[in-house]
Design a protein around this motif. Structure first.
Motif, PDB file in Angstrom:
ATOM      1  N   HIS A   1       0.855  -1.193   0.000  1.00  0.00           N
ATOM      2  CA  HIS A   1       0.000   0.000   0.000  1.00  0.00           C
ATOM      3  C   HIS A   1       0.893   1.246   0.000  1.00  0.00           C
ATOM      4  O   HIS A   1       1.337   1.701   1.050  1.00  0.00           O
TER       5      HIS A   1
ATOM      6  N   HIS B   1       1.033   5.144  -1.861  1.00  0.00           N
ATOM      7  CA  HIS B   1       0.347   6.093  -2.759  1.00  0.00           C
ATOM      8  C   HIS B   1       1.353   6.860  -3.609  1.00  0.00           C
ATOM      9  O   HIS B   1       1.519   8.079  -3.451  1.00  0.00           O
TER      10      HIS B   1
ATOM     11  N   GLU C   1      -8.556   2.437  -2.026  1.00  0.00           N
ATOM     12  CA  GLU C   1      -8.940   1.973  -0.725  1.00  0.00           C
ATOM     13  C   GLU C   1     -10.286   2.528  -0.338  1.00  0.00           C
ATOM     14  O   GLU C   1     -10.635   3.649  -0.667  1.00  0.00           O
TER      15      GLU C   1
ATOM     16  N   HIS D   1      -5.994  -2.778   5.802  1.00  0.00           N
ATOM     17  CA  HIS D   1      -4.767  -2.022   5.524  1.00  0.00           C
ATOM     18  C   HIS D   1      -4.406  -1.162   6.725  1.00  0.00           C
ATOM     19  O   HIS D   1      -5.278  -0.709   7.455  1.00  0.00           O
TER      20      HIS D   1
ATOM     21  N   ASP E   1       2.026   2.912   3.391  1.00  0.00           N
ATOM     22  CA  ASP E   1       1.002   3.963   3.279  1.00  0.00           C
ATOM     23  C   ASP E   1       1.657   5.300   2.888  1.00  0.00           C
ATOM     24  O   ASP E   1       1.185   6.365   3.247  1.00  0.00           O
TER      25      ASP E   1
END
Ligand SMILES: [Zn+2]
Length: 275
Positions: A7, A9, A93, A170, A220
């Protein structure tokens, strides 16, 4: 140690100026997979672009609880169309957030239901964000209710996913019994740098409960930089810090943990494109 970032971004504005360098840094650090999740329509589109540019990246498309009240019908139609794309390995998500009510709770519930239905329809797992205020668990309890309501623990999920996890928790946050509940439902669990923050102590026990075949780690990025990582923007390369923490907590060598992470990622997010 083999590494995945389940995960990150890379589609965030904060990477727009130098994403090549950040992707290169991940390669140098040994990161073999990065899943780039969208949080709204524009970022989902950008995740697809990145997965086209670097075919070893994977994309997810969906609407985050913060954006639940901001998506219009044409936007949602784009998400539904993109969900079928071979670059897309997951839906999200999405999830629930009662800590920061950037979208009203009812809108968050409706949005979650739509994303879960799309996951069941496509056989691509839902990526779930879930946060309550520190010390509280209302969002986690509501999420479990919604997963059951959607049939994520029953024949609907088995029909769509077989033995694969129908969803991923997550950036795990919550009490230990919540971890046990989502594991019993067949979900995968992903840990981020959040585990190092005050109030998240239960994560140290939760990470020992997850079967290796359903254990993931993530950054994240650009958020949640772990101790020893950069003070500002987090990057996929720093997933090694959380992976090292997971190996230590589980009492396994980093080699064993790394092999397990790659296998769990590939089993959770099978892809049509060759690697
Ligand atoms: Zn995220």
């Amino acid at each position: 140690m083999r590494l995945v970032d389940s995960h990150g971004h890379l589609n965030a504005d904060r990477f727009a100026a130098d994403v090549e360098l950040v992707v290169g840094g991940a390669v140098v650090a040994g990161v073999e997979r990065v899943l780039v999740p969208g949080w709204n329509v524009g970022s989902s589109d950008r995740a697809l672009e990145l997965a086209a540019r670097w075919p070893w990246l994977d994309a997810a498309v969906g609407i985050h609880p913060h954006d639940a009240s901001k998506v219009d019908e044409p936007g949602w139609a784009s998400i539904e169309a993109w969900a079928r794309d071979e670059r897309v390995v997951a839906i999200g998500e999405t999830g629930l957030d009662s800590d920061r009510l950037f979208s009203p709770w009812d809108a968050q519930l409706a949005n979650l239901r739509r994303n879960l239905a799309l996951a069941l329809e496509t056989g691509k797992p839902a990526i779930l964000h879930c946060r309550s205020r520190t010390g509280e668990r209302d969002a986690q309890d509501a999420l479990v209710d919604e997963l059951m309501r959607a049939g994520m623990d029953g024949p609907a999920a088995r029909g769509a996913f077989g033995d694969r996890p129908p969803a991923v928790i997550h950036s795990y946050s919550g009490p230990v019994d919540y971890c046990a509940t989502v594991l019993a439902m067949g979900l995968a669990v992903s840990f981020s740098g959040l585990v190092f923050r005050r109030g998240e102590e239960a994560s140290a026990e939760a990470v020992t409960m997850v079967p290796a075949s359903r254990l993931l780690v993530e950054t994240d990025s650009p958020f949640l930089s772990p101790p020893g990582g950069p003070r500002g923007r987090n990057e996929p390369a720093y997933v090694a810090i959380t992976a090292g923490w997971a190996a230590e907590r589980r009492g396994v060598g980093e080699d064993v943990l790394g092999d397990g992470l790659v296998a769990a990622y590939d089993a959770t997010f099978p892809r049509a494109r060759p690697r």
